[in-house]
Design a protein around this motif. Structure first.
Motif, mmCIF file in Angstrom:
data_model
loop_
_atom_site.group_PDB
_atom_site.id
_atom_site.type_symbol
_atom_site.label_atom_id
_atom_site.label_comp_id
_atom_site.label_asym_id
_atom_site.label_seq_id
_atom_site.Cartn_x
_atom_site.Cartn_y
_atom_site.Cartn_z
ATOM 1 N N ALA A 175 1.085 52.673 -13.436
ATOM 2 C CA ALA A 175 -0.073 51.878 -13.014
ATOM 3 C C ALA A 175 -0.930 51.484 -14.216
ATOM 4 O O ALA A 175 -1.362 50.328 -14.333
ATOM 5 C CB ALA A 175 -0.901 52.676 -12.005
ATOM 6 N N VAL A 176 -1.158 52.417 -15.117
ATOM 7 C CA VAL A 176 -1.985 52.141 -16.300
ATOM 8 C C VAL A 176 -1.355 51.058 -17.163
ATOM 9 O O VAL A 176 -2.023 50.095 -17.569
ATOM 10 C CB VAL A 176 -2.212 53.427 -17.118
ATOM 11 N N PHE A 177 -0.071 51.191 -17.444
ATOM 12 C CA PHE A 177 0.580 50.205 -18.304
ATOM 13 C C PHE A 177 0.721 48.853 -17.608
ATOM 14 O O PHE A 177 0.671 47.808 -18.261
ATOM 15 C CB PHE A 177 1.937 50.727 -18.774
ATOM 16 N N ALA A 178 0.874 48.864 -16.300
ATOM 17 C CA ALA A 178 0.922 47.596 -15.572
ATOM 18 C C ALA A 178 -0.413 46.873 -15.685
ATOM 19 O O ALA A 178 -0.463 45.651 -15.923
ATOM 20 C CB ALA A 178 1.264 47.844 -14.101
ATOM 21 N N VAL A 179 -1.504 47.615 -15.510
ATOM 22 C CA VAL A 179 -2.842 47.018 -15.643
ATOM 23 C C VAL A 179 -3.049 46.480 -17.049
ATOM 24 O O VAL A 179 -3.589 45.377 -17.246
ATOM 25 C CB VAL A 179 -3.929 48.056 -15.285
ATOM 26 N N ILE A 180 -2.615 47.240 -18.056
ATOM 27 C CA ILE A 180 -2.782 46.806 -19.449
ATOM 28 C C ILE A 180 -2.014 45.512 -19.707
ATOM 29 O O ILE A 180 -2.552 44.554 -20.297
ATOM 30 C CB ILE A 180 -2.315 47.914 -20.409
ATOM 31 N N LEU A 181 -0.755 45.459 -19.272
ATOM 32 C CA LEU A 181 0.066 44.273 -19.515
ATOM 33 C C LEU A 181 -0.500 43.050 -18.789
ATOM 34 O O LEU A 181 -0.555 41.950 -19.357
ATOM 35 C CB LEU A 181 1.504 44.536 -19.065
ATOM 36 N N ILE A 182 -0.925 43.253 -17.554
ATOM 37 C CA ILE A 182 -1.482 42.128 -16.787
ATOM 38 C C ILE A 182 -2.793 41.662 -17.413
ATOM 39 O O ILE A 182 -3.032 40.450 -17.574
ATOM 40 C CB ILE A 182 -1.687 42.527 -15.313
ATOM 41 N N ALA A 183 -3.648 42.615 -17.781
ATOM 42 C CA ALA A 183 -4.940 42.263 -18.375
ATOM 43 C C ALA A 183 -4.757 41.497 -19.675
ATOM 44 O O ALA A 183 -5.472 40.527 -19.946
ATOM 45 C CB ALA A 183 -5.767 43.521 -18.606
ATOM 46 N N CYS A 184 -3.791 41.920 -20.483
ATOM 47 C CA CYS A 184 -3.556 41.247 -21.761
ATOM 48 C C CYS A 184 -3.067 39.817 -21.564
ATOM 49 O O CYS A 184 -3.304 38.956 -22.424
ATOM 50 C CB CYS A 184 -2.550 42.041 -22.595
ATOM 51 N N ARG A 185 -2.392 39.555 -20.448
ATOM 52 C CA ARG A 185 -1.923 38.197 -20.169
ATOM 53 C C ARG A 185 -3.046 37.324 -19.599
ATOM 54 O O ARG A 185 -3.025 36.101 -19.768
ATOM 55 C CB ARG A 185 -0.746 38.244 -19.197
ATOM 56 N N LEU A 186 -4.026 37.937 -18.929
ATOM 57 C CA LEU A 186 -5.097 37.174 -18.299
ATOM 58 C C LEU A 186 -6.293 36.942 -19.208
ATOM 59 O O LEU A 186 -6.987 35.932 -19.079
ATOM 60 C CB LEU A 186 -5.557 37.882 -17.023
ATOM 61 N N LEU A 187 -6.512 37.879 -20.132
ATOM 62 C CA LEU A 187 -7.658 37.764 -21.036
ATOM 63 C C LEU A 187 -7.384 36.719 -22.108
ATOM 64 O O LEU A 187 -6.228 36.378 -22.385
ATOM 65 C CB LEU A 187 -7.936 39.125 -21.683
ATOM 66 N N PRO A 188 -8.449 36.193 -22.736
ATOM 67 C CA PRO A 188 -8.252 35.262 -23.861
ATOM 68 C C PRO A 188 -7.404 35.907 -24.944
ATOM 69 O O PRO A 188 -7.488 37.119 -25.184
ATOM 70 C CB PRO A 188 -9.681 35.003 -24.347
ATOM 71 N N GLU A 189 -6.587 35.099 -25.605
ATOM 72 C CA GLU A 189 -5.664 35.640 -26.600
ATOM 73 C C GLU A 189 -6.401 36.138 -27.841
ATOM 74 O O GLU A 189 -7.204 35.426 -28.438
ATOM 75 C CB GLU A 189 -4.637 34.581 -27.006
ATOM 76 N N THR A 190 -6.139 37.372 -28.184
ATOM 77 C CA THR A 190 -6.629 37.987 -29.418
ATOM 78 C C THR A 190 -5.471 38.754 -30.039
ATOM 79 O O THR A 190 -4.390 38.853 -29.443
ATOM 80 C CB THR A 190 -7.792 38.963 -29.146
ATOM 81 N N THR A 191 -5.709 39.296 -31.215
ATOM 82 C CA THR A 191 -4.666 40.113 -31.837
ATOM 83 C C THR A 191 -4.306 41.296 -30.935
ATOM 84 O O THR A 191 -3.128 41.617 -30.759
ATOM 85 C CB THR A 191 -5.135 40.622 -33.202
ATOM 86 N N ALA A 192 -5.327 41.921 -30.345
ATOM 87 C CA ALA A 192 -5.088 43.087 -29.490
ATOM 88 C C ALA A 192 -4.316 42.715 -28.232
ATOM 89 O O ALA A 192 -3.375 43.416 -27.844
ATOM 90 C CB ALA A 192 -6.415 43.746 -29.124
ATOM 91 N N THR A 193 -4.693 41.614 -27.567
ATOM 92 C CA THR A 193 -4.001 41.243 -26.332
ATOM 93 C C THR A 193 -2.574 40.787 -26.618
ATOM 94 O O THR A 193 -1.676 41.026 -25.807
ATOM 95 C CB THR A 193 -4.762 40.132 -25.587
ATOM 96 N N ARG A 194 -2.355 40.136 -27.751
ATOM 97 C CA ARG A 194 -0.987 39.758 -28.126
ATOM 98 C C ARG A 194 -0.139 41.000 -28.351
ATOM 99 O O ARG A 194 1.023 41.076 -27.922
ATOM 100 C CB ARG A 194 -0.994 38.910 -29.396
ATOM 101 N N PHE A 195 -0.718 41.991 -29.019
ATOM 102 C CA PHE A 195 0.052 43.187 -29.389
ATOM 103 C C PHE A 195 0.321 44.064 -28.174
ATOM 104 O O PHE A 195 1.473 44.429 -27.891
ATOM 105 C CB PHE A 195 -0.702 43.969 -30.457
ATOM 106 N N TYR A 196 -0.726 44.408 -27.437
ATOM 107 C CA TYR A 196 -0.568 45.325 -26.307
ATOM 108 C C TYR A 196 -0.039 44.635 -25.060
ATOM 109 O O TYR A 196 0.285 45.304 -24.076
ATOM 110 C CB TYR A 196 -1.897 46.017 -26.003
ATOM 111 N N GLY A 197 0.064 43.320 -25.107
ATOM 112 C CA GLY A 197 0.634 42.608 -23.980
ATOM 113 C C GLY A 197 2.143 42.503 -24.032
ATOM 114 O O GLY A 197 2.762 41.919 -23.135
#
Length: 338
Positions: free
Chosen positions: A164-186
């Motif tokens: 559940a945690v990793f699913a939320v992280i992956l989904i959030a990284c795809r929905l949030l504005p692109e940053t270095t962190a969202t690109r990496f953890y997504g």
């Protein structure tokens, strides 16, 4: 001890060394057409699945707090990595010509020490730390962080919570504005850790493959890892490379290696695998510099260069392992060292 895990650690580390040796050849000797032999990057995927497996197996059925878990992981990972990072930073500052993929940049150095994703100043298209292979450790430490937070949960709830945690992280990284962190953890490559955790649970429940099927899974995993690395791009690695890695780990742990002769040298290289992984970039840099000063350029001898890269990286990693690793107690039968 699951000796096969040591073997796989050694094989995965040497695969990565081979991959980076071929990359060196491709850069300095294009006429050799080394890219036709560019394999081994998938050693990382074996490491990730193996890491999830080992983390579950070494904590399952044990009373271990999040703090104790984090302390053990930090003591295992951080000292050598910080030493290598600081050394790279110093070299990049005083002799930048020695390093092809690193330039001195203080924010980049600090982010590397903190295991934070950061754009590499030497190659703005990549998110890598000062010690470039350390990008995998950024994922490892993030996985350890999540794993540690979930340790207080009962084992029956821990794996679903992790998914559940990793699913939320992956989904959030795809929905949030692109940053270095969202690109990496997504990147879904993190799912390989979860696959390893599930395999660890299956092993603990003694849900294993019959011996014949286990050998078939192990062989099939390596064949498809090799084929898929040639046919599928890194963007597809979480399934094109991750699934074969799952076959490899599940097949290996299902086999009773206690009935087979122990390959002492391979077992020892498994012990040294982390040191080999962290230090091999320096070994390759040394070979590149030495090639310019030898009567014969080893970079113009592809086979010789690859052999020297594997051998010297193993020796260098073993030396660093002996210097930096305190003697540890023998692992309890059936459990790998943490």
């Amino acid at each position: 001890m699951l000796v096969q895990l040591q073997y796989l650690r050694a094989v995965a580390a040497l695969m990565v060394v081979y991959f980076h040796a071929i990359l060196q050849l491709a850069k300095v000797n294009p006429a050799a057409d080394a890219t036709a032999f560019l394999y081994g990057e998938t050693g990382v995927d074996i490491f990730f699945v193996l890491s999830g497996f080992v983390m579950w197996l070494t904590t399952s059925g044990r009373a271990i707090s999040s703090i104790d878990f984090a302390r053990r992981r930090i003591s295992r990972i951080v000292p050598l990595y910080w030493l290598a990072t600081l050394f790279s930073g110093v070299v990049a500052l005083i002799a930048p010509s020695l390093l092809k993929s690193t330039v001195f940049d203080l924010p980049h150095l600090l982010a590397s020490l903190l295991f934070l994703p950061w754009t590499n100043a030497a190659d703005p298209n990549t998110i890598t730390p000062v010690v470039v292979p350390g990008w995998t450790l950024n994922y490892e430490m993030f996985f350890y962080f999540v794993f540690a937070l979930l340790l207080p949960l009962s084992e029956t709830r821990r794996i679903p919570a992790m998914f559940a945690v990793f699913a939320v992280i992956l989904i959030a990284c795809r929905l949030l504005p692109e940053t270095t962190a969202t690109r990496f953890y997504g990147e879904p490559i993190m799912l390989e850790f979860l696959a390893g955790v599930v395999l660890g649970w299956l092993y603990g429940q003694k849900v294993l493959l019959p011996n014949r099927w286990a050998w078939a899974a192990l062989a099939t995993g390596f064949v498809f890892l090799f084929v898929n690395e040639a046919l599928m791009p890194p963007e597809s690695r979480f399934y094109a490379w991750g699934i074969p890695a799952i076959f490899i780990i599940y097949g290996a742990v299902s086999i009773d290696f206690s009935r087979l002769p122990v390959l002492g040298w391979l077992h020892y290289l498994g012990d040294c695998s982390y040191s080999i992984y962290i230090t091999h970039a320096f070994t390759l840099a040394f070979l590149r510099v030495a090639s310019d000063r030898l009567p014969i350029s080893i970079l113009q001898q592809p086979l010789l260069f690859v052999i020297l890269s594997l051998v010297l990286s193993s020796i260098g990693g073993a030396i660093v392992h002996e210097i930096t690793t305190p003697r540890r107690k023998v692992a309890v039968a059936g459990r790998p060292p943490a």
